[in-house]
Enzyme design. Sequence first.
Site, PDB file in Angstrom:
ATOM      1  N   TRP A 295       0.832  -1.210   0.000  1.00  0.00           N
ATOM      2  CA  TRP A 295       0.000   0.000   0.000  1.00  0.00           C
ATOM      3  C   TRP A 295       0.859   1.250   0.000  1.00  0.00           C
ATOM      4  CZ3 TRP A 295      -2.224   2.755   4.749  1.00  0.00           C
ATOM      5  CH2 TRP A 295      -1.348   2.694   5.834  1.00  0.00           C
ATOM      6  N   GLU A 425      -0.153  -2.621  12.594  1.00  0.00           N
ATOM      7  CA  GLU A 425       0.042  -4.074  12.566  1.00  0.00           C
ATOM      8  C   GLU A 425       0.353  -4.684  13.932  1.00  0.00           C
ATOM      9  OE1 GLU A 425       1.655  -4.506   7.970  1.00  0.00           O
ATOM     10  OE2 GLU A 425       3.061  -3.926   9.551  1.00  0.00           O
ATOM     11  N   LYS A 493       1.391   1.179  16.342  1.00  0.00           N
ATOM     12  CA  LYS A 493       2.656   1.113  15.611  1.00  0.00           C
ATOM     13  C   LYS A 493       2.904   2.347  14.761  1.00  0.00           C
ATOM     14  CE  LYS A 493       4.994  -1.544  11.957  1.00  0.00           C
ATOM     15  NZ  LYS A 493       4.875  -2.669  11.011  1.00  0.00           N
ATOM     16  N   GLN A 494       1.840   2.819  14.092  1.00  0.00           N
ATOM     17  CA  GLN A 494       2.037   3.847  13.070  1.00  0.00           C
ATOM     18  C   GLN A 494       0.727   4.584  12.816  1.00  0.00           C
ATOM     19  OE1 GLN A 494       2.972   0.743  10.062  1.00  0.00           O
ATOM     20  NE2 GLN A 494       1.319   1.625   8.864  1.00  0.00           N
TER      21      GLN A 494
END
Length: 697
Positions: A295, A425, A493-494
């Site tokens: 992605w 994730e 995580k992000q």
Amino acid sequence: MSCDSDPYVFTTDALPNDPRFLPPLANGLLGWKVFDSIMHMGGVYNGEAGDCHRADIPCPLAAKIETEEPAQHNYTLDTHTGIFSHTLSSASVTASQSLYCHRFYANILVMEVLLERRVTSEEPVVVNLVSSFDPHSKDIQFESSPDYKGGRHIQGQTAKAEFPGGSCPTVHLIWTPVPSTVSLPPEQTKARWGFILVVANSLEAAKSSYDEGLNLMETGNLRPSHEKAWKELWLQSKVEVTGSETLSKAVVGCMFYLLSAFPSIHDTSSYFGGLSPGGLSNGGDGQDYWGHVFWDQDVWMYPGIALFYPKLARSVLEYRVGTIDGAKDNAQKQGYKGLKFPWESAVSGREVCPDDIYGQQEIHINGDVTLAFQHYLYLTEDLSVFTEGKGSEVIFGVADYWVSRVKWNPDDQKYHLLGVMPPDEYYYNVNNSVYTNTVAKLSLQFAVELADFLQHSAPKEWQEVAERIEIPFDQELQYHPEYDGYSKGQPVKQADTVMLGYPLGLPMPPEVRRNDLEAYEPVTDPNGPAMTWGMFAIGWLELGEAEKAQRLLEKCFKNIQGPFQVWSESSDGSGAVNFLTGMGGFLQAVLFGYTGFRVQKECLAFAPLLPDEICELCVRGINYLGNQMDWLLRKDDVCVILREQTGRAGNTNPHKLQVVLKASGAKIPLKPGQPVTFPREAGCICKMDPPSSCWSL
């Protein structure tokens, strides 16, 4: 470094201690880290399914210049021209080595050596070319072939296809032999040598490219044709910052490395192997994500380039169209209809992720792909991508997948997406990832919209699911939980939920946007991937908090490993290198954050805001509805110039445009070559003629 140093030139007297941060040279087909013995070619992978990775190709031009006597060294990457040079100066000679991936003739890699005598002597001057070339590869069994016009020639085939029954690509290398030394005889003061390497998938293409290279060398046009191609690229796009040299160089580096990953704007081969997180110069091992396409391409790297180059944007869409059969196979294997684009893609579009859970659950990739198509249509109104270009098969196939993947819950009268992994994730097998559900909703709505444009009958389920899919929201805390059951304060995580505002554009009150940013910023992993903070910066700029945005954006500077502005995935230098994903996120923070640009169905909206340390932001070459515009943003005003038409803007019949200011309602026509200046406030660029409900095919 002087304050007036050229931000396009990165120079040093010592190479980085970690060779991973040597500058990569690429042209959309070939990728090579300077001096490395290994290079890569787009679309050339070895290994089946989860073992698939970019095939290592030996590089015959992997040589360094050296002298026996002491010398001073200088290493320069000139992003104006895409040329890396190593210059050494000793008492007797100045030797210069130039390296470049040809920007126009994509199959050609070039090394040039220039010797200039510094003192008169009756002795020859000798410079060593120390090579690390080894004609073997762990992925390709190369065999020697007859020399061609003085060039060495090897050829081979990858060992294993991407899927059973698939083809193994063939690779041919033809190159000018590189001697161990070059020398100036006593009577000579200067001499040049040129060496070319051609990499191609067929003998015919290799010979043709080698002939072209020899001819260019003979006519003296090898380097000029390369420099001309880079000059043309930079004329179509420039992003220049006044006030922060660090930021200025970072932006230039991002633009250069991203552009290097794309094919030539003149490429007619119609084949492009996609964009991987570490670019074409990497991909042989897991740290480089095997050279797969994620992605990252569609959401992180694509938007900043699409704003300037419709043709390069289209190459990304064409890559996805080329993987339709694989996406269909993925959906069928999961037991669903339509298309399921792979979490990790190579050539066929079949899932090549080494870990099944990502391919099974990180299904937001489908919506990410369609978002790029939607972005392109709104920027260009080019429906040919969706008709003869088969883009409609992508959009409609993804819509069919969502309809078959959702589950209806009679209790809350909503559709749910169960058992997914969000962009964050750290979590998997969760229900109703807010990002995944929102991007599914958007892609379903776009499918209905596109069907209307193309006069195609859309299944009623597309609209029904779009309207009734669950979008998690905490009414009490007035924020979006990342998924069902997420507790505020859990680590992430992000960037994930904060992307609802941008790039997804989910409507929400400013209070909710602020709450989302404040909820996730303190719990986001500080060692997470580099692209994250750009999304937070855009969010704070939306809310008018430029200084807070700037502090977050500057966190990205830790990911830039000098002296050649090469990004690492993590701030400690670990992870993927030449991390184009991080560069793409950073560039979006500048291009869509400071400007407030939002690509919408009927307009290009803007809401400019600069932090204190930036005096001016100049963005040249914005391409909208066939027009090219140059923007100059200052503290108190904005200047826009519509360029005179050159026939390259991507639309043969550009629309007449106007500026519409939000607060005053003022409408200012844009006329080619005539600057328009207005107070810094929100507004939009739109057509002067009334918007039609259906664009012409």
